[in-house]
Design an enzyme around this catalytic site. Structure first.
Site, short mmCIF file in Angstrom:
data_model
loop_
_atom_site.label_atom_id
_atom_site.label_comp_id
_atom_site.label_asym_id
_atom_site.label_seq_id
_atom_site.Cartn_x
_atom_site.Cartn_y
_atom_site.Cartn_z
N ASP A 1 -0.04 8.11 9.54
CA ASP A 1 -0.74 7.18 10.42
C ASP A 1 0.22 6.20 11.09
O ASP A 1 -0.18 5.13 11.51
CB ASP A 1 -1.81 6.41 9.63
CG ASP A 1 -1.21 5.58 8.49
OD1 ASP A 1 0.02 5.61 8.30
OD2 ASP A 1 -1.98 4.92 7.78
N HIS B 1 2.06 5.09 6.69
CA HIS B 1 1.97 5.66 5.34
C HIS B 1 2.50 7.09 5.33
O HIS B 1 2.39 7.82 6.30
CB HIS B 1 0.53 5.60 4.83
CG HIS B 1 0.04 4.19 4.70
ND1 HIS B 1 -0.62 3.56 5.72
CD2 HIS B 1 0.17 3.30 3.70
CE1 HIS B 1 -0.91 2.32 5.35
NE2 HIS B 1 -0.43 2.13 4.12
N SER C 1 0.81 -1.21 0.00
CA SER C 1 0.00 0.00 0.00
C SER C 1 0.85 1.27 0.00
O SER C 1 0.44 2.28 -0.56
CB SER C 1 -0.95 0.02 1.20
OG SER C 1 -0.24 -0.04 2.41
#
Length: 154
Positions: A103, A106, A11
């Site tokens: 977070d 990320h 991600s």
């Protein structure tokens, strides 16, 4: 054939092509010379082997991340591969946790900028900088204003 820079990852790599992401910056940086392609996998809500139960897994702590980063650097060295140690780089900045990570994992726009700069430096160090790659199209200043088509024949 036009060269390609292929980005593999999860991600974090997938988000690199979002607004202000390091992959988007890299694609723009190499826009006249190479294709920057994403071949990633997002672990969001898909095929997560623990089904959301994280009990017994190591916490996402800076200490754990540092141990993982050091192990990655060691493996790369053993394999004779180049490595970019983003973890160590970010540790040098006061307040890096909130400045570079949105977070805890990320990247923020500032974190993306650090990664972009490190990747560009590593590519240049490996003789893959812009100056080493031919441009797809002639620069405007190199074109003959009386016969611009001629500039595309070279």
């Amino acid at each position: 054939m036009r060269p390609s820079i292929v980005l593999f990852g999860d991600s974090i790599t997938e988000e690199a092509f979002g607004e202000g992401g390091w992959g988007a910056h890299l694609a723009n940086h190499y826009s006249r010379s190479a294709d920057v392609v994403l071949r990633g996998y997002s672990g969001y809500n898909t095929r997560y082997q623990y089904g959301g139960d994280c009990a017994g897994l190591p916490e996402r702590t800076n200490e754990s991340a540092g141990a993982y980063a050091r192990a990655c650097v060691e493996v790369a060295a053993e394999c004779g591969l180049r490595v970019i140690d983003i973890w160590s780089k970010m540790q040098r900045f006061p307040g890096w946790e909130s400045s570079f990570l949105r977070d805890g994992l990320h990247l923020t726009p500032r974190g993306n900028r650090v990664v972009f700069e490190e990747v560009v430096f590593a590519l240049k160090d490996a003789s893959l900088g812009l100056e080493a790659l031919p441009a797809d199209l002639p620069l405007f200043c190199d074109m003959d204003p009386n016969n611009p088509v001629k500039s595309f024949d070279e």
